[in-house]
Write an enzyme that holds these catalytic residues in place. Structure first.
Site, mmCIF file in Angstrom:
data_model
loop_
_atom_site.group_PDB
_atom_site.id
_atom_site.type_symbol
_atom_site.label_atom_id
_atom_site.label_comp_id
_atom_site.label_asym_id
_atom_site.label_seq_id
_atom_site.Cartn_x
_atom_site.Cartn_y
_atom_site.Cartn_z
ATOM 1 N N ARG A 338 30.854 50.234 85.886
ATOM 2 C CA ARG A 338 32.234 50.456 85.432
ATOM 3 C C ARG A 338 32.457 51.951 85.263
ATOM 4 N NH1 ARG A 338 34.061 45.428 82.873
ATOM 5 N NH2 ARG A 338 33.191 43.920 84.339
ATOM 6 N N GLU A 340 34.398 53.587 83.641
ATOM 7 C CA GLU A 340 35.323 53.772 82.514
ATOM 8 C C GLU A 340 34.825 54.944 81.692
ATOM 9 O OE1 GLU A 340 36.350 49.439 80.793
ATOM 10 O OE2 GLU A 340 34.274 49.798 81.309
ATOM 11 N N ARG A 346 29.979 50.499 72.437
ATOM 12 C CA ARG A 346 29.776 49.201 73.112
ATOM 13 C C ARG A 346 30.022 49.239 74.614
ATOM 14 N NH1 ARG A 346 34.360 45.732 72.833
ATOM 15 N NH2 ARG A 346 36.180 47.041 72.787
ATOM 16 N N HIS A 347 30.245 50.436 75.165
ATOM 17 C CA HIS A 347 30.484 50.535 76.603
ATOM 18 C C HIS A 347 29.394 51.338 77.310
ATOM 19 C CE1 HIS A 347 34.651 49.448 75.415
ATOM 20 N NE2 HIS A 347 34.572 48.777 76.550
ATOM 21 N N GLU A 502 33.719 41.043 71.708
ATOM 22 C CA GLU A 502 33.719 40.235 72.926
ATOM 23 C C GLU A 502 32.378 40.322 73.642
ATOM 24 O OE1 GLU A 502 36.724 41.415 75.874
ATOM 25 O OE2 GLU A 502 35.236 40.748 77.344
ATOM 26 N N SER A 505 34.042 37.084 79.121
ATOM 27 C CA SER A 505 35.392 36.764 79.572
ATOM 28 C C SER A 505 35.262 35.728 80.675
ATOM 29 C CB SER A 505 36.037 37.999 80.206
ATOM 30 O OG SER A 505 36.763 38.694 79.247
ATOM 31 N N ARG A 557 25.408 43.434 75.374
ATOM 32 C CA ARG A 557 26.253 43.110 74.203
ATOM 33 C C ARG A 557 25.642 41.979 73.378
ATOM 34 N NH1 ARG A 557 32.201 44.064 75.199
ATOM 35 N NH2 ARG A 557 32.182 46.230 75.880
HETATM 36 P P1 ATP Z 1 35.905 45.306 77.009
HETATM 37 O O1 ATP Z 1 37.294 44.810 76.684
HETATM 38 O O2 ATP Z 1 34.923 45.124 75.902
HETATM 39 O O3 ATP Z 1 35.869 46.649 77.632
HETATM 40 P P2 ATP Z 1 36.178 43.830 79.449
HETATM 41 O O4 ATP Z 1 37.303 42.917 79.065
HETATM 42 O O5 ATP Z 1 36.433 44.963 80.358
HETATM 43 O O6 ATP Z 1 35.388 44.316 78.126
HETATM 44 P P3 ATP Z 1 34.984 42.069 81.297
HETATM 45 O O7 ATP Z 1 35.379 42.849 82.472
HETATM 46 O O8 ATP Z 1 35.681 40.821 81.049
HETATM 47 O O9 ATP Z 1 35.020 42.961 80.004
HETATM 48 O O10 ATP Z 1 33.401 41.860 81.373
HETATM 49 C C1 ATP Z 1 32.737 40.706 80.884
HETATM 50 C C2 ATP Z 1 31.712 41.078 79.819
HETATM 51 O O11 ATP Z 1 30.906 42.150 80.260
HETATM 52 C C3 ATP Z 1 32.309 41.573 78.506
HETATM 53 O O12 ATP Z 1 32.672 40.522 77.668
HETATM 54 C C4 ATP Z 1 31.169 42.363 77.938
HETATM 55 O O13 ATP Z 1 30.220 41.520 77.349
HETATM 56 C C5 ATP Z 1 30.560 42.975 79.155
HETATM 57 N N1 ATP Z 1 31.055 44.332 79.386
HETATM 58 C C6 ATP Z 1 32.230 44.694 79.941
HETATM 59 N N2 ATP Z 1 32.355 46.011 80.037
HETATM 60 C C7 ATP Z 1 31.212 46.530 79.530
HETATM 61 C C8 ATP Z 1 30.718 47.841 79.378
HETATM 62 N N3 ATP Z 1 31.424 48.887 79.786
HETATM 63 N N4 ATP Z 1 29.495 48.020 78.826
HETATM 64 C C9 ATP Z 1 28.764 46.961 78.428
HETATM 65 N N5 ATP Z 1 29.170 45.678 78.557
HETATM 66 C C10 ATP Z 1 30.376 45.457 79.099
#
Ligand code: ATP
Length: 583
Positions: A338, A340, A346-347, A502, A505, A557
């Site tokens: 990602r 981001e 948590r990211h 979270e 998803s 997570r």
């Molecule tokens: P968040 O809102 O926490 O950024 P997201 O909605 O982007 O998460 P999803 O794309 O739905 O997350 O990804 C599914 C799962 O992957 C999340 O519930 C989380 O457990 C994990 N996850 C997502 N982005 C990250 C990240 N940048 N680092 C660690 N774990 C992640």
């Protein structure tokens, strides 16, 4: 050419050395003063040479007299030592086995105590006197006190050598296992100690390491308090997360870190175990993509043979394409990327996705998948409790958090998004019906759910359609409710939470190509069904596909929230974030 092994000759100042500046006296050569100085220097050098020769001789003599000379020293890179016969093969033991075997010390029938050979890490050593030293030796989670005492058969030189071994060195030890006079409080094995008979360094650690394992065995500083470099109570340094991650291989030696990664491996295994038993195929989708597929913003671009490629943000589209290919239940454990720029606790920019997708038996009800995912999570939690309680306790001895509360009788609280909003409103939060939940709101809801249902784990179902990706199946009861807004209403989607954060998803996905194309167009962020990143995906549905649903879980997570770790980086071996790509 023959090698010259003779020691370099001592530097003796020649009497004929030219006078130094300021010493010259006309044409007559060195002055009296200069001559005297040279003479003194010569005598000094001779004395030093004599001292050194005497020391060498003494050392040689001491070596010759050293009764233990074969019993200690440094092994060569191939594990050899002049004192160890090349054909000697002594079986090595595990400290865990020793501890188990001699739990009852009365079973030690050998008069001297059983003789064991093992390799271990030196956690620390301290010399009590020239004749006596103690060490703490470590192997996995076990530590044992080792004693070395000079005697007629064990030289003082060997004791001295032992105390000079730097902490963290790996050693090979031959020892007699005995019962200590009093139980040893500082080690995990308290009813036994190892009396060293031979000790060799297998690999010596530097005397000055950039990070002390003992310092890594303490919690990271609280966010915002990284400048407090000393513990208030004992004055020991509090090492920042950054320093620990920069020296991660030393940091990972800390026992609670070993436990964190045993638990992480356990979660992954429990995930596969449960889904495997339910008929899911373990699959591997590509991480290298020819075009961004899930919305372009958060994707890493890499060069690819002069062109461009992109790193997969999840296996989502491939999992669904496999459903179209009649792989009716798939699971995948793999890295996802990602881009981001989220510098939060948590990211990560690379994390491990635990993904699954499955066909629905009943195309009108996706809740069989929600139920299966709930049971999957309960299987993981219960497995962690029963198989990893020792590791969990170890981590909790460093990070003191409340035990993770599981729902009573396995009944997972399942709220709808609307109910969640209502609970927040009743608690004083001003929030509109369709607002996406902020992180503080999610945490607050987590606390409210815990209070009401006594569970740290819960599910929220039926998210607003507008906040979910284009492939999400709208909720039939509310889809089209606003003729002016095709994204009004809810969707057949769900998130799972642990301690109000979270972890997963998921959703029912659209399985008809024509409806998929429609939703792609009318989505809040429209995408082009004919774009290179989506064309093959959409075409896959043209050959027919079962109704299906699934989810994506973040492995790090789960580990973070199960253990209550303050930062997700602690659950990644070599974390990647916007400012870290090494080690
Ligand atoms: P968040 O809102 O926490 O950024 P997201 O909605 O982007 O998460 P999803 O794309 O739905 O997350 O990804 C599914 C799962 O992957 C999340 O519930 C989380 O457990 C994990 N996850 C997502 N982005 C990250 C990240 N940048 N680092 C660690 N774990 C992640």
């Amino acid at each position: 050419m023959a090698e010259n092994n003779a020691p370099p000759a001592e530097k003796v100042v020649p009497l004929t050395e030219p006078p130094k500046e300021g010493e010259a006296e006309g044409e007559k050569g060195p002055s009296k003063g200069a001559l005297k100085k040279m003479q003194k220097e010569k005598e000094k050098a001779e004395k030093a040479a004599a001292r050194k020769a005497a020391e060498e001789a003494q050392k040689k003599q001491a070596e010759a007299d050293d009764v233990s000379k074969n019993d200690y020293g440094e092994l060569d890179p191939f594990g050899r030592h002049p004192g160890i016969p090349s054909n000697e093969k002594v079986p090595r033991v595990k400290l865990s086995t020793v501890a188990e075997e001699f739990q009852d010390t009365s079973k030690m029938d050998e008069p001297e105590g059983p003789h064991v050979v093992f390799t271990a890490t030196v956690a620390n050593s301290r010399g009590q006197s020239a004749k006596l030293a103690f060490m703490e030796l470590e192997q996995e989670y076990n530590t044992i006190q080792a004693v070395i005492a000079a005697s007629e058969t064990l030289s003082r030189q060997m004791v001295k050598f032992t105390t000079s071994i730097p902490s963290q060195s790996r050693v090979l030890v031959h020892a007699l296992i005995k019962k200590p006079k009093e139980p040893v409080k500082s080690t995990t094995i308290q009813n036994l100690e190892a009396h060293i008979k031979k000790i060799y360094i297998v690999c010596k650690a530097d005397a000055q390491l950039p990070l002390q394992v003992a310092d890594a065995e303490r919690p990271i500083p609280v966010e915002g308090e990284e400048d407090n470099t000393k513990d208030q109570e004992d004055g020991r340094p509090i090492v920042t997360l950054n320093t620990r991650l920069n020296n991660r291989t030393i940091d990972l030696r800390a026992k609670h870190n070993q436990a964190i990664f045993a638990i992480k491996a356990g979660v992954s295994q429990l995930f596969r175990e449960f889904l495997g038993a339910h008929g899911f195929k373990d699959v591997q989708s590509p991480a290298l993509l020819g075009a961004p597929s899930e919305g372009g913003a958060n994707v890493f671009e890499v060069t690819y043979f002069g062109g461009k490629a992109y790193l997969a943000q999840s296996p989502q589209l491939y999992k669904q394409m496999l459903i179209t290919a009649n792989f009716l239940k798939v699971m995948e454990v793999g890295p996802v990327f990602r881009a981001e720029n989220s510098n939060t606790a948590r990211h990560l920019t690379e994390f491990t996705g635990l993904d699954m997708e499955m066909e629905l038996m009943d195309e009108t009800d996706y809740h069989e998948v929600v139920g299966l995912l709930e049971n999957l999570m309960l299987h993981i939690f219960k497995g962690l409790r029963s198989r990893y309680s020792k590791e969990t306790d170890l981590v909790r001895s460093i990070y003191h958090v409340e035990e993770f509360k599981l729902p009573e009788a396995g009944k997972v609280p399942r709220l709808t998004f609307a109910e969640g909003i209502q609970m927040l409103r009743e608690d004083g939060v001003e929030i509109a019906d369709m607002d996406d939940l902020s992180t503080p709101d999610e945490k607050r809801l987590g606390a409210l759910v815990l209070k009401k249902y006594g569970s740290d784990f819960y599910v929220m179902d039926k998210y607003p359609l507008a906040v979910r990706p284009f492939y999400t199946m709208p909720d039939p009861a509310t889809y089209g409710s606003d003729p002016n807004d095709p994204n009004a209403g809810y969707s057949n989607s769900y998130d799972f939470f642990m301690r109000g954060q979270e972890i997963m998803s998921g959703a029912q996905r659209i399985h008809q190509a024509s409806f998929l194309e429609k939703r792609m167009k009318e989505h809040v962020s429209p995408v082009d069904a004919n774009s290179p990143g989506l064309r093959d995906y959409v075409n896959a549905f043209r050959a027919g596909c079962n109704a299906h649903a699934g989810g994506g879980i973040g492995l790090e997570r789960i580990v973070m929230l199960w253990l209550g770790l303050p930062n997700v980086r602690l659950a990644s071996l070599f974390p990647r974030d916007p400012t870290r790509l090494a080690p």
